[in-house]
Design a protein around this motif. Structure first.
Motif, short mmCIF file in Angstrom:
data_model
loop_
_atom_site.label_atom_id
_atom_site.label_comp_id
_atom_site.label_asym_id
_atom_site.label_seq_id
_atom_site.Cartn_x
_atom_site.Cartn_y
_atom_site.Cartn_z
N GLY A 20 161.96 74.49 106.28
CA GLY A 20 162.40 75.28 107.38
C GLY A 20 161.73 76.81 107.75
N GLU A 21 160.54 77.05 106.17
CA GLU A 21 160.35 78.23 106.54
C GLU A 21 159.57 78.59 107.36
OE1 GLU A 21 157.50 81.08 102.88
OE2 GLU A 21 158.62 79.40 102.71
N ALA A 22 158.60 77.46 107.56
CA ALA A 22 157.47 77.61 108.57
C ALA A 22 158.48 78.03 110.27
CB ALA A 22 156.87 75.95 108.68
N ASN A 23 159.27 77.36 109.94
CA ASN A 23 160.49 77.39 111.28
C ASN A 23 160.65 78.35 111.55
OD1 ASN A 23 161.90 76.15 113.11
ND2 ASN A 23 164.11 76.42 112.47
N THR A 24 161.74 79.17 110.59
CA THR A 24 161.25 80.74 110.52
C THR A 24 160.14 81.56 110.55
OG1 THR A 24 163.74 80.25 108.77
CG2 THR A 24 162.62 82.64 109.51
N LEU A 25 159.42 81.70 110.42
CA LEU A 25 158.15 82.10 110.24
C LEU A 25 157.79 81.93 111.93
CD1 LEU A 25 156.27 80.81 107.16
CD2 LEU A 25 156.91 83.19 107.81
N ASN A 26 158.35 80.90 112.46
CA ASN A 26 157.42 80.53 114.13
C ASN A 26 158.26 81.69 114.69
OD1 ASN A 26 155.22 79.44 114.40
ND2 ASN A 26 156.62 77.33 113.67
N ASN A 27 160.04 81.49 114.37
CA ASN A 27 160.81 82.53 115.00
C ASN A 27 160.66 84.03 115.02
OD1 ASN A 27 162.77 79.54 115.62
ND2 ASN A 27 164.18 80.57 114.03
N LEU A 28 159.93 84.45 114.04
CA LEU A 28 159.44 85.39 113.61
C LEU A 28 158.70 86.57 114.55
CD1 LEU A 28 160.32 87.91 112.05
CD2 LEU A 28 158.91 87.13 110.10
N TYR A 76 152.76 84.13 113.45
CA TYR A 76 152.42 82.95 113.22
C TYR A 76 151.22 82.07 112.72
CZ TYR A 76 155.38 82.50 117.99
OH TYR A 76 156.02 82.20 118.47
N GLY A 77 149.91 82.60 111.88
CA GLY A 77 149.33 82.20 111.47
C GLY A 77 149.69 81.57 109.84
N ALA A 78 150.48 82.93 109.36
CA ALA A 78 151.17 81.81 108.04
C ALA A 78 152.02 80.66 108.69
CB ALA A 78 151.86 83.33 107.74
N ALA A 79 152.48 80.62 109.55
CA ALA A 79 153.17 79.25 109.95
C ALA A 79 152.56 78.23 110.20
CB ALA A 79 153.59 80.19 111.00
N MET A 80 151.35 78.27 110.90
CA MET A 80 151.09 76.80 111.19
C MET A 80 149.94 76.40 109.70
SD MET A 80 147.43 77.06 113.85
CE MET A 80 145.68 78.52 113.10
N ARG A 81 149.53 77.23 108.88
CA ARG A 81 148.59 76.93 107.58
C ARG A 81 149.96 76.52 106.74
NH1 ARG A 81 146.75 82.75 108.19
NH2 ARG A 81 148.11 83.66 106.85
N MET A 82 151.26 77.01 106.87
CA MET A 82 151.93 76.22 106.07
C MET A 82 152.60 74.77 106.57
SD MET A 82 155.97 77.75 104.92
CE MET A 82 155.44 78.45 103.55
N ALA A 83 152.68 75.13 107.96
CA ALA A 83 153.07 73.26 108.93
C ALA A 83 151.93 72.66 108.18
CB ALA A 83 152.97 73.93 110.38
N ARG A 98 154.01 73.97 116.99
CA ARG A 98 154.84 75.37 117.56
C ARG A 98 154.18 76.37 117.85
NH1 ARG A 98 160.31 78.03 115.94
NH2 ARG A 98 160.33 79.69 116.95
N ALA A 99 153.51 76.76 116.01
CA ALA A 99 152.84 77.78 115.48
C ALA A 99 151.30 78.31 116.82
CB ALA A 99 152.03 78.04 114.44
N ILE A 100 151.21 76.75 116.87
CA ILE A 100 149.58 76.77 117.72
C ILE A 100 150.08 77.86 119.42
CG2 ILE A 100 147.55 75.93 119.11
CD1 ILE A 100 148.10 74.21 116.45
N ASP A 101 150.99 76.91 119.44
CA ASP A 101 151.63 78.02 121.16
C ASP A 101 151.65 78.94 120.65
OD1 ASP A 101 151.50 75.22 122.43
OD2 ASP A 101 153.32 75.07 122.14
N GLY A 102 152.21 79.72 119.53
CA GLY A 102 152.24 80.96 119.27
C GLY A 102 150.93 81.83 119.77
N LEU A 103 150.32 81.29 118.87
CA LEU A 103 149.28 81.70 118.61
C LEU A 103 148.27 82.36 120.19
CD1 LEU A 103 147.88 80.29 115.19
CD2 LEU A 103 148.86 82.92 116.05
N VAL A 104 148.24 80.77 121.06
CA VAL A 104 147.82 80.88 122.03
C VAL A 104 148.08 82.01 123.35
CG1 VAL A 104 147.70 79.87 124.06
CG2 VAL A 104 146.73 78.36 121.84
N LYS A 105 149.43 82.15 123.20
CA LYS A 105 149.76 83.33 123.86
C LYS A 105 149.92 84.37 123.32
CE LYS A 105 154.63 80.68 125.42
NZ LYS A 105 155.87 80.75 124.72
N ALA A 106 149.76 84.17 121.94
CA ALA A 106 148.75 86.20 121.54
C ALA A 106 147.54 86.33 121.38
CB ALA A 106 149.62 86.11 119.78
N HIS A 107 146.98 85.75 121.67
CA HIS A 107 145.98 85.85 122.09
C HIS A 107 145.21 85.96 123.03
CE1 HIS A 107 144.08 85.84 117.92
NE2 HIS A 107 144.89 84.69 116.82
#
Length: 343
Positions: A207-215, A232-239, A250-259
């Motif tokens: 749940g924490e990783a999911n909310t971090l992804n939302n954030l 997203y980096g924190a979410a990826m590491r936790m997941a 999902r965190a990877i997808d977000g990081l790809v978009k951001a980078h």
């Protein structure tokens, strides 16, 4: 499918909303379905249904929604015949997820509402909380944002009434999704931060990783790339630490978009390589399709049309295998437009 930012966000929210918070593994299902046996025939029927449900869960994790649906429908018939309402509720939950994976939202909503009705009849408050959150996901995907908000608020009220910490964290996180959809990213960020306190209090790593992804999504929408990448980096590491592949991808997808947004394409490609490896290890064709599509889009943005074409063709082949007709047509349209750019 990412033909427009709005469509991408809707698809993205749906799977976050629906799948991550309540995913159960096969052993969990077996434990939840256990109850004393009344006869040898009842036991055999029950064993058959339990087996179908375990198989359905495995099929779902492999991305085979069609087979999941068939297994669930067979299990439902048996559970109905032996009068096991709790097991029916759990089966409707898995059936809904399979329908959603196929973008059959009407059928998915129907399964979720049946799940909710059973939860209300059995006074299962936690199941009510989860079912309401998932119904809100469907409403949000269909653009019914206000109705989605009301549904999540109902879930939050129940969770607060029974002091269900997990349900409060989930509902607050999803209320943040609704708020973000309305464009109030600052308020959404505050809701996510509050949700994180409940999820950490519960020790809910998924749940924490999911909310971090939302954030991270909220920061990205607000144009705050530094906090986007950090979150997203924190979410990826936790997941990754918890073998939570859904949130890791999902965190990877977000990081790809951001980078990609800030021109860090080398890092984006590194992340896409990680994504593809995970999808292949899981033997999950839908996730492999997403990986190839992301590769194609990034190469297209860079003007490398030959390599982009190769990845589009690989994505189209998987979409055809999965019988994702709509997505296959979208990908073919993109490929045609790409070829026109080369001419």
């Amino acid at each position: 499918m990412e033909e427009t930012p709005k469509t991408a966000l809707a698809h993205f929210l749906l799977f976050t909303f629906l799948l991550s918070p309540i995913a159960a593994n096969a052993s969990d299902i077996t434990q939840q379905l256990h109850r004393p046996l009344s006869s040898a025939n009842w036991q055999q029927s029950r064993d058959d249904a339990d087996s179908l449900l375990r198989i359905g869960e495995q099929q779902y994790r492999s991305g085979n929604a069609n087979k999941t649906i068939n297994s669930c429908l067979q299990a439902l018939e048996i559970y109905h015949s032996i009068g096991d309402f709790r097991a029916k509720g759990l089966t409707y939950e898995l059936l809904a997820k399979a329908y959603i994976q196929q973008e059959k939202f009407k059928e998915g909503e129907d399964a979720l509402r049946r799940r909710l009705a059973i939860a209300r009849d059995t006074k299962d408050f936690q199941a009510q909380i989860f079912a309401l959150n998932n119904i809100a996901a469907i409403l949000l995907q269909q653009g019914e944002t206000v109705a989605a908000g009301r549904t999540v608020q109902e879930a939050l009220t129940i969770a607060q009434g029974v002091k269900n910490i997990e349900g409060q964290g989930l509902s607050l996180s999803n209320l943040g999704l609704v708020t973000a959809r309305l464009g109030d990213y600052n308020k959404a960020i505050k809701l996510y931060e509050t949700a994180l306190t409940y999820r950490r209090q519960k020790g809910d790593a998924t749940g924490e990783a999911n909310t971090l992804n939302n954030l991270g999504e909220a920061y990205l929408a607000a144009g705050n790339y530094q906090d986007t990448i950090g979150t997203y980096g924190a979410a990826m590491r936790m997941a990754k630490m918890n073998s939570d592949r859904t949130n890791q991808l999902r965190a990877i997808d977000g990081l790809v978009k951001a980078h990609s947004s800030v021109g860090r394409t080398e890092r984006a490609f590194e992340l896409l390589q990680q994504r593809l490896i995970i999808a292949q290890e899981l033997q999950n064709l839908p996730e492999q399709l997403k990986s190839f599509e992301s590769y194609a889009q990034l190469y297209e943005q860079l003007g490398n049309y030959t390599t982009a074409r190769n990845f589009y063709e690989r994505a189209i082949a998987i979409a055809n295998t999965l019988e994702y007709t709509k997505q296959e047509l979208v990908l073919k349209d993109r490929l045609t437009k790409l070829q026109n750019k080369r001419n």
